[in-house]
Motif scaffolding. Structure first.
Motif, PDB file in Angstrom:
ATOM      1  N   LYS A  77       6.200   3.390 -13.589  1.00 52.47           N
ATOM      2  CA  LYS A  77       5.207   2.192 -13.280  1.00 52.47           C
ATOM      3  C   LYS A  77       6.160   1.079 -12.648  1.00 52.47           C
ATOM      4  O   LYS A  77       7.318   0.872 -12.882  1.00 52.47           O
ATOM      5  CB  LYS A  77       4.718   1.705 -14.860  1.00 52.47           C
ATOM      6  N   SER A 133       2.114   1.699  -3.540  1.00 47.80           N
ATOM      7  CA  SER A 133       1.187   2.291  -4.408  1.00 47.80           C
ATOM      8  C   SER A 133       1.134   3.692  -4.390  1.00 47.80           C
ATOM      9  O   SER A 133       0.786   4.623  -5.223  1.00 47.80           O
ATOM     10  CB  SER A 133      -0.278   1.710  -4.014  1.00 47.80           C
ATOM     11  N   ARG A 134       1.312   4.252  -3.121  1.00 46.49           N
ATOM     12  CA  ARG A 134       1.430   6.002  -2.880  1.00 46.49           C
ATOM     13  C   ARG A 134       2.582   6.434  -3.507  1.00 46.49           C
ATOM     14  O   ARG A 134       2.471   7.593  -4.196  1.00 46.49           O
ATOM     15  CB  ARG A 134       1.155   6.065  -1.355  1.00 46.49           C
ATOM     16  N   ARG A 158      -0.522  -7.603  -4.425  1.00 46.18           N
ATOM     17  CA  ARG A 158      -1.452  -7.533  -3.185  1.00 46.18           C
ATOM     18  C   ARG A 158      -2.280  -8.479  -2.835  1.00 46.18           C
ATOM     19  O   ARG A 158      -2.360  -9.414  -2.030  1.00 46.18           O
ATOM     20  CB  ARG A 158      -1.969  -5.863  -3.157  1.00 46.18           C
ATOM     21  N   ASP A 177       0.950  -1.279   0.019  1.00 47.15           N
ATOM     22  CA  ASP A 177       0.015   0.091   0.091  1.00 47.15           C
ATOM     23  C   ASP A 177       1.025   1.175   0.041  1.00 47.15           C
ATOM     24  O   ASP A 177       0.663   2.215  -0.602  1.00 47.15           O
ATOM     25  CB  ASP A 177      -0.768  -0.090   1.363  1.00 47.15           C
ATOM     26  N   THR A 184       0.000  -5.885 -12.002  1.00 49.71           N
ATOM     27  CA  THR A 184       0.143  -4.775 -11.158  1.00 49.71           C
ATOM     28  C   THR A 184       0.257  -4.988  -9.604  1.00 49.71           C
ATOM     29  O   THR A 184       0.491  -5.903  -9.232  1.00 49.71           O
ATOM     30  CB  THR A 184      -1.611  -3.917 -11.355  1.00 49.71           C
ATOM     31  N   LEU A 185       0.605  -3.882  -9.168  1.00 49.69           N
ATOM     32  CA  LEU A 185       0.687  -3.949  -7.773  1.00 49.69           C
ATOM     33  C   LEU A 185      -0.693  -4.458  -6.880  1.00 49.69           C
ATOM     34  O   LEU A 185      -0.338  -5.294  -5.793  1.00 49.69           O
ATOM     35  CB  LEU A 185       0.723  -2.473  -6.886  1.00 49.69           C
ATOM     36  N   GLN A 186      -1.672  -4.234  -7.491  1.00 49.14           N
ATOM     37  CA  GLN A 186      -2.851  -4.838  -7.010  1.00 49.14           C
ATOM     38  C   GLN A 186      -2.807  -6.530  -7.100  1.00 49.14           C
ATOM     39  O   GLN A 186      -3.199  -7.272  -6.313  1.00 49.14           O
ATOM     40  CB  GLN A 186      -4.317  -4.613  -7.688  1.00 49.14           C
ATOM     41  N   ALA A 212       1.940   6.414  -7.399  1.00 47.83           N
ATOM     42  CA  ALA A 212       1.222   7.392  -7.727  1.00 47.83           C
ATOM     43  C   ALA A 212       1.481   8.769  -7.643  1.00 47.83           C
ATOM     44  O   ALA A 212       0.959   9.545  -8.240  1.00 47.83           O
ATOM     45  CB  ALA A 212      -0.315   7.377  -6.451  1.00 47.83           C
ATOM     46  N   GLU A 244      -1.560   0.319 -17.770  1.00 46.37           N
ATOM     47  CA  GLU A 244      -1.427  -0.301 -16.643  1.00 46.37           C
ATOM     48  C   GLU A 244      -0.434  -1.319 -16.921  1.00 46.37           C
ATOM     49  O   GLU A 244      -0.608  -1.927 -18.088  1.00 46.37           O
ATOM     50  CB  GLU A 244      -2.598  -0.882 -16.143  1.00 46.37           C
TER      51      GLU A 244
END
Length: 365
Positions: free
Chosen positions: A120, A110-111, A320, A107, A315-317, A114, A311
């Motif tokens: 990327k 991700s910040r 996660r 998380d 991805t980071l998701q 962003a 994207e």
């Protein structure tokens, strides 16, 4: 003319496989520099792959203005800080699995991404791109599988004492986890890739094969958010190594080959419930366009994502989701209870899934 992206590689272990992927994409990537503390292996890779520069100073890569991508292929405990430096130095980042040591780290990254102005970060899950798994994804997209019922995944490999002679392996501090995190994570990513996120996990885990700190055998029961169920097993004590993925849907069963490290590749079997539906499945598969797989395909798609500002393919998701499964399994193992997902900031293992004594040692270090 396709723009070549320039990559600085950090590492000389699994990095050797990344370099093969770049070699297969020579029209897309150039690798001018490799950084490794292991001079013998590092210089050997430079010679083998035509890399002009070798360095042991990782900070050299972050201050260079002629690199587009930093490729991180180092032990897991170094990943977060190297990814942070890569993104904040204005470069895109590729990072090997397991990505980080907690959901909180994902998380936070991700910040960081962003606020980077469009940089990327792509985690590595190269097994996704085997033709067998890609064919299953095609059948799902065409509506030919029906509702999912049950998935079974076996990651049954062998790792003896010699494997753990490498100093960072088998230790919570440096490897961050055992076979669930470092070995079965690819197959479990395929579960999420096909079905989406998990909803609940119950797990048993043990250290049965080697004298190490982390687990080498686990059995998991999983509820998926799409309503289907999954049974996952992992051991590093299988003298015959296999990986097997089996997906049961209303209208067909898809099953992988047993090759332990290429289970995403053909030939998978796709068995429908009726002759009529089998014909529809076979016709759809006949139109499948074969592409490169593994690192080669993932890197090709990452190049496309950078050029087209899309994207990343992983991805980071996605990372996660895989680490949530790991976190939930460790929590269930320790509490003896099912663990619901997602893992939020209020969860006791959100900031770290390391055992309490390891977390205390890390905090005092």
């Amino acid at each position: 003319m396709t723009k070549k992206l320039r990559v600085g590689v950090i590492g000389a272990g699994i990095a050797s496989r990344h370099l093969i992927g770049y070699d297969w994409n020579k029209d897309l990537f150039d690798v001018p520099v490799l950084c490794s503390l292991d001079e013998e292996r590092g210089r050997e890779l430079c010679q083998k792959h035509g890399i002009g520069e070798y360095t042991q100073n990782v900070d050299d890569l972050f201050v260079r203005n002629d690199l587009d991508i930093i490729d991180i292929s180092t032990p897991p405990d170094s990943h977060f800080e190297l990814c942070r430096k890569g993104i904040e130095s204005g470069k895109h980042v590729i990072c090997e699995k397991p990505l980080f040591g907690s959901i909180a780290d994902v998380d936070e990254m991700s910040r960081i991404v962003a606020r980077s102005g469009g940089k990327k970060l792509m985690p590595i899950f190269q097994y996704r791109y085997g033709s067998g798994l890609q064919k299953l994804k095609l059948l799902i997209e065409l509506g030919l599988t029906g509702r999912p019922f049950l998935t079974t995944i076996e990651t049954h490999w062998w790792r003896g004492p010699a494997y753990y002679e490498v100093p960072w392996r088998g230790k919570w501090k440096s490897e961050l986890g055992g076979g669930l995190l470092g070995h079965a994570i690819h197959a479990h990513d395929m579960l999420n890739y096909v079905h989406g996120a998990c909803a609940e996990v119950f797990a048993y885990g043990a250290t049965l094969v080697n004298k190490i700190e982390v687990e080498d055998t686990m059995a998991l029961s999983v509820k998926m958010q799409n309503g289907s169920l999954a049974a996952l097993s992992m051991t590093l004590g299988s003298r015959k190594e296999i990986s097997r993925l089996r997906f049961c849907f209303h209208d067909l069963v898809a099953e992988s080959i047993l090759e332990p490290y290429t289970m995403g590749r053909d030939p998978w079997s796709f068995i429908a419930g009726t002759e009529e539906h089998q014909k529809r499945v076979d016709e759809a598969l006949a139109g499948y366009e074969v592409k490169e797989d593994g690192y080669t395909r993932q890197f090709e798609l990452f190049h496309q994502a950078i050029i087209e500002d899309k994207e990343p393919p992983v991805t980071l998701q996605d990372a996660r989701n895989s680490l949530e499964l790991v976190t939930a399994a460790y929590h269930s193992q320790r509490t003896g209870k099912p663990t619901p997902l997602p893992i939020t900031a209020e969860h006791p293992l959100y900031h770290s899934w390391l055992p309490d004594e390891e977390r205390q040692l890390a905090a005092s270090a």
